[in-house]
Design a protein around this motif. Structure first.
Motif, PDB file in Angstrom:
ATOM      1  N   ALA A   1       0.819  -1.217   0.000  1.00 32.26           N
ATOM      2  CA  ALA A   1       0.000   0.000   0.000  1.00 32.26           C
ATOM      3  C   ALA A   1       0.848   1.260   0.000  1.00 32.26           C
ATOM      4  N   ALA A   2       2.047   1.197   0.591  1.00 28.56           N
ATOM      5  CA  ALA A   2       2.921   2.378   0.680  1.00 28.56           C
ATOM      6  C   ALA A   2       4.355   1.960   0.391  1.00 28.56           C
ATOM      7  N   PRO A   3       4.684   1.726  -0.899  1.00 28.37           N
ATOM      8  CA  PRO A   3       6.031   1.263  -1.259  1.00 28.37           C
ATOM      9  C   PRO A   3       7.056   2.405  -1.264  1.00 28.37           C
ATOM     10  N   VAL A   4       7.308   2.966  -0.093  1.00 25.40           N
ATOM     11  CA  VAL A   4       8.131   4.171   0.027  1.00 25.40           C
ATOM     12  C   VAL A   4       9.568   3.818   0.398  1.00 25.40           C
ATOM     13  N   PRO A   5      10.537   4.637  -0.021  1.00 25.49           N
ATOM     14  CA  PRO A   5      11.939   4.370   0.308  1.00 25.49           C
ATOM     15  C   PRO A   5      12.342   4.841   1.702  1.00 25.49           C
ATOM     16  N   THR A   6      11.435   5.462   2.415  1.00 26.92           N
ATOM     17  CA  THR A   6      11.765   6.011   3.734  1.00 26.92           C
ATOM     18  C   THR A   6      11.513   5.032   4.873  1.00 26.92           C
ATOM     19  N   ARG A   7      10.945   3.878   4.572  1.00 30.01           N
ATOM     20  CA  ARG A   7      10.681   2.878   5.599  1.00 30.01           C
ATOM     21  C   ARG A   7      11.398   1.572   5.249  1.00 30.01           C
ATOM     22  N   ASP A   8      11.939   0.909   6.281  1.00 29.08           N
ATOM     23  CA  ASP A   8      12.667  -0.345   6.095  1.00 29.08           C
ATOM     24  C   ASP A   8      11.840  -1.513   6.605  1.00 29.08           C
ATOM     25  N   TRP A   9      12.218  -2.680   6.120  1.00 26.41           N
ATOM     26  CA  TRP A   9      11.655  -3.919   6.656  1.00 26.41           C
ATOM     27  C   TRP A   9      12.740  -4.973   6.571  1.00 26.41           C
ATOM     28  N   MET A  10      13.238  -5.415   7.706  1.00 23.23           N
ATOM     29  CA  MET A  10      14.291  -6.422   7.792  1.00 23.23           C
ATOM     30  C   MET A  10      15.630  -5.900   7.283  1.00 23.23           C
ATOM     31  N   GLY A  11      16.012  -4.725   7.733  1.00 24.69           N
ATOM     32  CA  GLY A  11      17.342  -4.215   7.409  1.00 24.69           C
ATOM     33  C   GLY A  11      17.323  -3.009   6.499  1.00 24.69           C
ATOM     34  N   GLN A  12      18.361  -2.165   6.651  1.00 22.91           N
ATOM     35  CA  GLN A  12      18.435  -0.917   5.888  1.00 22.91           C
ATOM     36  C   GLN A  12      18.479  -1.122   4.381  1.00 22.91           C
ATOM     37  N   SER A  13      19.039  -2.243   3.944  1.00 18.16           N
ATOM     38  CA  SER A  13      19.115  -2.487   2.500  1.00 18.16           C
ATOM     39  C   SER A  13      17.755  -2.796   1.900  1.00 18.16           C
ATOM     40  N   ASN A  14      16.762  -2.979   2.760  1.00 12.73           N
ATOM     41  CA  ASN A  14      15.462  -3.456   2.299  1.00 12.73           C
ATOM     42  C   ASN A  14      14.361  -2.459   2.626  1.00 12.73           C
ATOM     43  N   THR A  15      14.244  -1.429   1.807  1.00 15.51           N
ATOM     44  CA  THR A  15      13.177  -0.450   1.982  1.00 15.51           C
ATOM     45  C   THR A  15      11.853  -1.033   1.501  1.00 15.51           C
ATOM     46  N   HIS A  16      10.778  -0.348   1.819  1.00 15.15           N
ATOM     47  CA  HIS A  16       9.479  -0.774   1.309  1.00 15.15           C
ATOM     48  C   HIS A  16       9.466  -0.753  -0.223  1.00 15.15           C
ATOM     49  N   THR A  17      10.174   0.199  -0.811  1.00 13.21           N
ATOM     50  CA  THR A  17      10.255   0.258  -2.275  1.00 13.21           C
ATOM     51  C   THR A  17      10.874  -1.013  -2.825  1.00 13.21           C
ATOM     52  N   ALA A  18      11.984  -1.429  -2.225  1.00  9.61           N
ATOM     53  CA  ALA A  18      12.662  -2.640  -2.681  1.00  9.61           C
ATOM     54  C   ALA A  18      11.775  -3.869  -2.493  1.00  9.61           C
ATOM     55  N   TRP A  19      11.157  -3.971  -1.318  1.00  7.24           N
ATOM     56  CA  TRP A  19      10.312  -5.131  -1.051  1.00  7.24           C
ATOM     57  C   TRP A  19       9.109  -5.190  -1.993  1.00  7.24           C
ATOM     58  N   ALA A  20       8.522  -4.049  -2.285  1.00  8.08           N
ATOM     59  CA  ALA A  20       7.352  -4.037  -3.175  1.00  8.08           C
ATOM     60  C   ALA A  20       7.696  -4.582  -4.558  1.00  8.08           C
ATOM     61  N   SER A  21       8.953  -4.440  -4.959  1.00 12.01           N
ATOM     62  CA  SER A  21       9.364  -4.950  -6.269  1.00 12.01           C
ATOM     63  C   SER A  21       9.704  -6.434  -6.234  1.00 12.01           C
ATOM     64  N   ARG A  22       9.701  -7.039  -5.040  1.00 12.36           N
ATOM     65  CA  ARG A  22      10.039  -8.464  -4.903  1.00 12.36           C
ATOM     66  C   ARG A  22       8.846  -9.351  -4.543  1.00 12.36           C
ATOM     67  N   LEU A  23       7.986  -8.863  -3.675  1.00  9.46           N
ATOM     68  CA  LEU A  23       7.050  -9.730  -2.954  1.00  9.46           C
ATOM     69  C   LEU A  23       6.198 -10.622  -3.849  1.00  9.46           C
ATOM     70  N   ASP A  24       5.703 -10.078  -4.942  1.00  7.22           N
ATOM     71  CA  ASP A  24       4.742 -10.819  -5.758  1.00  7.22           C
ATOM     72  C   ASP A  24       5.324 -11.326  -7.074  1.00  7.22           C
ATOM     73  N   ALA A  25       6.619 -11.152  -7.249  1.00  6.23           N
ATOM     74  CA  ALA A  25       7.260 -11.589  -8.494  1.00  6.23           C
ATOM     75  C   ALA A  25       7.469 -13.098  -8.498  1.00  6.23           C
ATOM     76  N   VAL A  26       7.209 -13.713  -9.652  1.00  3.49           N
ATOM     77  CA  VAL A  26       7.502 -15.128  -9.872  1.00  3.49           C
ATOM     78  C   VAL A  26       8.292 -15.204 -11.181  1.00  3.49           C
ATOM     79  N   GLU A  27       9.590 -15.378 -11.064  1.00  2.00           N
ATOM     80  CA  GLU A  27      10.460 -15.290 -12.241  1.00  2.00           C
ATOM     81  C   GLU A  27      10.122 -16.329 -13.307  1.00  2.00           C
ATOM     82  N   ALA A  28       9.528 -17.446 -12.915  1.00  2.00           N
ATOM     83  CA  ALA A  28       9.136 -18.461 -13.896  1.00  2.00           C
ATOM     84  C   ALA A  28       8.222 -17.885 -14.973  1.00  2.00           C
TER      85      ALA A  28
END
Length: 321
Positions: free
Chosen positions: A212-239
């Motif tokens: 809902a808020a894929p912002v770079p100002t909030r982290d989740w599980m470490g500084q390298s992992n902002t909400h922006t970064a996580w939003a680009s990973r969570l629902d991806a299925v590379e297959a």
């Protein structure tokens, strides 16, 4: 939670290799900001393929990755290639201890540039932009692309391979790719607690907040992992995109990977069946999240050679020494 550093783990031993490259290029993004590119070219004359190594998400320079250091000097011989690292935005140079090892302690911080710009989507765009630049300006490149991606770099590499038609071979390490990362997160984070349902409900609420808020100002599980970064990973299925590759694909995953579920890689292997893609799945017993997580140094070296052979088509082991 035992996976708080998911996708932010150092991908190698704690030695600071800091690979030295021949060329340092800076390529402009569409907004005028710069992407740093490091290139090592072989001494041979004529045009050669380009091998791009894509590192994981930890916000230190990719040139410190030990697999990058290992690759240096391996690009000569009967099948020469140029090695390139397209750098993460604004990496932080880590401190070294008296033994020359990387130390990432409580005072280590990711830069604001990294936090603002790092996501899978932006990294894919950065790689495509650099390839466009090199297609125009690199007289030594024959246009063929070889992709070696690790962890987050595997997510990036999967998309890059799908979107770049001249990709000739792909190797992805520690990436999963067969299930959404959101599912893997639930399975890993909520494996131990007695009240699994409560854990999963809590985790899903956190992931919904990220979406809902894929912002770079909030982290989740470490500084390298902002909400922006996580939003680009969570629902991806590379297959979803790898099944349409024309290039051969090697996927290597550690049986004891504690950061990316091996079940996701196994599902990717299942989904690749019948796709028509030349595909090999290599699950390594005892290996953790990277090739450097193999059980012995000898196995680590052998795995690196195996990946490089897949990418370059080499069958002359002596050339890899």
């Amino acid at each position: 939670m035992g996976v708080l550093l998911l996708l932010a783990l150092v991908s190698s031993p704690a030695t600071a290799g800091n690979a030295v490259f021949h060329d340092h290029l800076q390529v402009t993004r569409v907004d005028g900001s710069l992407v740093d590119v490091h290139v090592q070219r072989p001494s041979s004359k004529g045009k050669v393929p380009l091998l791009v190594y894509i590192d994981g998400s930890l916000c230190i320079p990719s040139t410190y990755n030990e697999s990058v250091v290992w690759l240096q000097g391996k690009n000569e011989g009967a099948h020469p290639f140029a090695l390139a690292v397209i750098e993460k935005p604004g990496p932080t140079v880590p401190a070294l201890n008296a033994e020359g090892n990387i130390e990432i302690g409580p005072d280590f911080n990711c830069s604001e540039t990294f936090r603002q710009r790092y996501s899978i989507d932006q990294r894919v765009l950065d790689h495509l932009r650099v390839l466009q630049y090199l297609n125009r300006h690199a007289s030594w490149w024959n246009g063929e692309l070889l992709i070696w991606g690790f962890s987050d770099g595997g997510h990036i590499g999967a998309q890059l391979a799908a979107y770049y038609p001249q990709t000739k071979a792909v190797a992805l390490v520690g990436v999963g790719g067969g299930t959404p990362m959101a599912d893997s997160m639930e399975a890993m984070v909520c494996a131990a607690p007695a009240d699994t349902a409560t854990c999963r409900d809590s985790l899903r609420r956190q992931m919904d907040e990220i979406r809902a808020a894929p912002v770079p100002t909030r982290d989740w599980m470490g500084q390298s992992n902002t909400h922006t970064a996580w939003a680009s990973r969570l629902d991806a299925v590379e297959a979803n995109v790898l099944r349409d590759l024309k290039a051969p694909l090697l996927v290597v995953h550690g049986e004891r990977d504690g950061s990316v579920q091996v079940a996701s890689a196994r599902m990717l292997a299942e989904l690749m069946r019948g796709s028509g893609v030349v595909f090999r799945y290599r699950e390594v017993p005892g290996m953790r999240h990277s090739l450097w997580g193999a059980t012995t140094p000898q196995e680590t070296d052998a795995l690196h050679r195996e990946v490089l052979t897949w990418l370059t088509g080499r069958d002359d082991d002596a050339a890899l020494r």
